[in-house]
Write an enzyme that holds these catalytic residues in place. Sequence first.
Site, PDB file in Angstrom:
ATOM      1  N   ASN A 191      -8.232  11.129  -0.225  1.00 55.08           N
ATOM      2  CA  ASN A 191      -8.823  12.109  -1.152  1.00 55.08           C
ATOM      3  C   ASN A 191      -8.000  13.381  -1.029  1.00 55.08           C
ATOM      4  OD1 ASN A 191     -10.110  13.990   0.847  1.00 55.08           O
ATOM      5  ND2 ASN A 191     -11.226  12.133   1.358  1.00 55.08           N
ATOM      6  N   SER A 248      -8.928   3.205  -5.656  1.00 56.86           N
ATOM      7  CA  SER A 248     -10.090   3.635  -6.462  1.00 56.86           C
ATOM      8  C   SER A 248     -11.188   2.585  -6.647  1.00 56.86           C
ATOM      9  CB  SER A 248      -9.668   4.163  -7.850  1.00 56.86           C
ATOM     10  OG  SER A 248      -9.055   5.438  -7.741  1.00 56.86           O
ATOM     11  N   THR A 249     -11.003   1.371  -6.100  1.00 60.29           N
ATOM     12  CA  THR A 249     -12.001   0.314  -6.379  1.00 60.29           C
ATOM     13  C   THR A 249     -13.156   0.279  -5.378  1.00 60.29           C
ATOM     14  OG1 THR A 249     -10.809  -1.367  -5.089  1.00 60.29           O
ATOM     15  CG2 THR A 249     -10.274  -1.181  -7.438  1.00 60.29           C
ATOM     16  N   GLY A 250     -13.142   1.188  -4.403  1.00 62.07           N
ATOM     17  CA  GLY A 250     -14.231   1.217  -3.426  1.00 62.07           C
ATOM     18  C   GLY A 250     -15.165   2.366  -3.734  1.00 62.07           C
ATOM     19  N   GLY A 263     -13.726   3.908   4.001  1.00 56.14           N
ATOM     20  CA  GLY A 263     -12.895   2.847   3.425  1.00 56.14           C
ATOM     21  C   GLY A 263     -11.528   2.732   4.073  1.00 56.14           C
ATOM     22  N   VAL A 264     -10.504   2.559   3.230  1.00 54.02           N
ATOM     23  CA  VAL A 264      -9.115   2.419   3.684  1.00 54.02           C
ATOM     24  C   VAL A 264      -8.698   3.655   4.492  1.00 54.02           C
ATOM     25  CG1 VAL A 264      -6.729   2.397   2.841  1.00 54.02           C
ATOM     26  CG2 VAL A 264      -8.428   0.902   1.787  1.00 54.02           C
ATOM     27  N   ASP A 265      -9.043   4.799   4.000  1.00 48.22           N
ATOM     28  CA  ASP A 265      -8.692   6.080   4.624  1.00 48.22           C
ATOM     29  C   ASP A 265      -9.219   6.143   6.061  1.00 48.22           C
ATOM     30  OD1 ASP A 265      -7.618   8.601   4.657  1.00 48.22           O
ATOM     31  OD2 ASP A 265      -9.187   9.540   3.431  1.00 48.22           O
ATOM     32  N   ASP A 314      -6.371  -6.939   5.979  1.00 48.40           N
ATOM     33  CA  ASP A 314      -6.690  -5.547   6.273  1.00 48.40           C
ATOM     34  C   ASP A 314      -5.387  -4.747   6.149  1.00 48.40           C
ATOM     35  OD1 ASP A 314      -7.065  -3.122   7.686  1.00 48.40           O
ATOM     36  OD2 ASP A 314      -8.585  -4.027   8.973  1.00 48.40           O
ATOM     37  N   ILE A 315      -5.417  -3.671   5.431  1.00 50.12           N
ATOM     38  CA  ILE A 315      -4.198  -2.871   5.189  1.00 50.12           C
ATOM     39  C   ILE A 315      -3.602  -2.337   6.494  1.00 50.12           C
ATOM     40  CG2 ILE A 315      -5.409  -0.661   4.758  1.00 50.12           C
ATOM     41  CD1 ILE A 315      -2.734  -1.502   2.362  1.00 50.12           C
TER      42      ILE A 315
HETATM   43  N1  AR6 Z   1      -7.870  -2.903   4.070  1.00 51.42           N
HETATM   44  C1  AR6 Z   1      -7.706  -3.217   2.765  1.00 51.42           C
HETATM   45  N2  AR6 Z   1      -8.584  -2.891   1.806  1.00 51.42           N
HETATM   46  C2  AR6 Z   1      -9.694  -2.211   2.185  1.00 51.42           C
HETATM   47  C3  AR6 Z   1      -9.946  -1.830   3.537  1.00 51.42           C
HETATM   48  C4  AR6 Z   1      -8.970  -2.209   4.497  1.00 51.42           C
HETATM   49  N3  AR6 Z   1      -9.108  -1.912   5.789  1.00 51.42           N
HETATM   50  N4  AR6 Z   1     -11.124  -1.146   3.574  1.00 51.42           N
HETATM   51  C5  AR6 Z   1     -11.600  -1.105   2.313  1.00 51.42           C
HETATM   52  N5  AR6 Z   1     -10.759  -1.757   1.485  1.00 51.42           N
HETATM   53  P1  AR6 Z   1     -11.795   2.788  -0.743  1.00 51.42           P
HETATM   54  P2  AR6 Z   1     -11.252   4.518  -3.088  1.00 51.42           P
HETATM   55  C6  AR6 Z   1     -10.843  -1.951   0.019  1.00 51.42           C
HETATM   56  O1  AR6 Z   1     -13.221   3.136  -0.795  1.00 51.42           O
HETATM   57  O2  AR6 Z   1     -12.179   3.750  -3.934  1.00 51.42           O
HETATM   58  C7  AR6 Z   1     -12.431   7.455   1.128  1.00 51.42           C
HETATM   59  O3  AR6 Z   1     -13.561   8.089   1.687  1.00 51.42           O
HETATM   60  C8  AR6 Z   1     -12.184  -1.694  -0.620  1.00 51.42           C
HETATM   61  O4  AR6 Z   1     -12.976  -2.866  -0.558  1.00 51.42           O
HETATM   62  O5  AR6 Z   1     -11.107   2.767   0.569  1.00 51.42           O
HETATM   63  O6  AR6 Z   1      -9.902   4.901  -3.631  1.00 51.42           O
HETATM   64  C9  AR6 Z   1     -11.333   8.435   0.784  1.00 51.42           C
HETATM   65  O7  AR6 Z   1     -11.266   9.497   1.714  1.00 51.42           O
HETATM   66  C10 AR6 Z   1     -11.780  -1.333  -2.039  1.00 51.42           C
HETATM   67  O8  AR6 Z   1     -11.582  -2.511  -2.825  1.00 51.42           O
HETATM   68  O9  AR6 Z   1     -10.910   3.793  -1.679  1.00 51.42           O
HETATM   69  C11 AR6 Z   1     -11.747   8.918  -0.567  1.00 51.42           C
HETATM   70  O10 AR6 Z   1     -12.707   9.932  -0.488  1.00 51.42           O
HETATM   71  C12 AR6 Z   1     -10.428  -0.651  -1.888  1.00 51.42           C
HETATM   72  O11 AR6 Z   1      -9.980  -1.000  -0.571  1.00 51.42           O
HETATM   73  C13 AR6 Z   1     -12.364   7.684  -1.211  1.00 51.42           C
HETATM   74  O12 AR6 Z   1     -12.815   6.882  -0.108  1.00 51.42           O
HETATM   75  C14 AR6 Z   1     -10.458   0.858  -2.026  1.00 51.42           C
HETATM   76  O13 AR6 Z   1     -11.659   1.361  -1.453  1.00 51.42           O
HETATM   77  C15 AR6 Z   1     -11.360   6.867  -1.976  1.00 51.42           C
HETATM   78  O14 AR6 Z   1     -12.025   5.832  -2.640  1.00 51.42           O
END
Ligand code: AR6
Length: 167
Positions: free
Chosen positions: A23, A121-123, A31-33, A9-10
């Site tokens: 964003n 960007s992969t989520g 997600g991460v954010d 987990d990040i």
């Molecule tokens: N630790 C590590 N990786 C993670 C975690 C975590 N806690 N949670 C998710 N991932 P995403 P994006 C992975 O959606 O695609 C937000 O709403 C996840 O499985 O976090 O860049 C922002 O505000 C995926 O592989 O980011 C933006 O609106 C990767 O992290 C939008 O999402 C990225 O997933 C950004 O979308």
Amino acid sequence: MKLTLVRDDITEQRVDAVVNAANSSLMGGGGVDGAIHRRGGPEILEECRKLRASRYGKGLPTGQAVATTAGRLPARWVIHTVGPVHSRSEDRSALLASCYRESLRVADSLGATSVAFPAISTGIFGWPMDDAAMIALETVRQADTTVEDVRFVLFDEDAYAVFEARL
Ligand code: AR6
């Protein structure tokens, strides 16, 4: 530069800076954010609000990066970057590469020598993992940076396996 992959987990990373897949609004999300703001506490959002009131009135453009405190996270800083939404009709790879390059540039300016990246960007933004891994690894490897330790933090086994194959 040492490049490592971890399945984790990040928000748990003890590094100088963790990168947030944010964003343009800098006001949080899923997600991460979401995880970073939840674990890091309100100090991060407070600094994001100040950035919106000053340098980034229109939001942080895609492909750019900016730092704030990491609040209660075990890191010192959060570097927020905005990945591109994946498109099948338009090649946005340069913007995705820019996220990694600009995040490292901000890390350099802070004097951070260890940085943890998620797979930007992969989520929610829908980028295919294999292509994203290739861009991430290639860009970081070629970056002109003083960061010594780059860690890719992959949330699940599949993402980890894809990055490992590409590495
Ligand atoms: N630790 C590590 N990786 C993670 C975690 C975590 N806690 N949670 C998710 N991932 P995403 P994006 C992975 O959606 O695609 C937000 O709403 C996840 O499985 O976090 O860049 C922002 O505000 C995926 O592989 O980011 C933006 O609106 C990767 O992290 C939008 O999402 C990225 O997933 C950004 O979308």
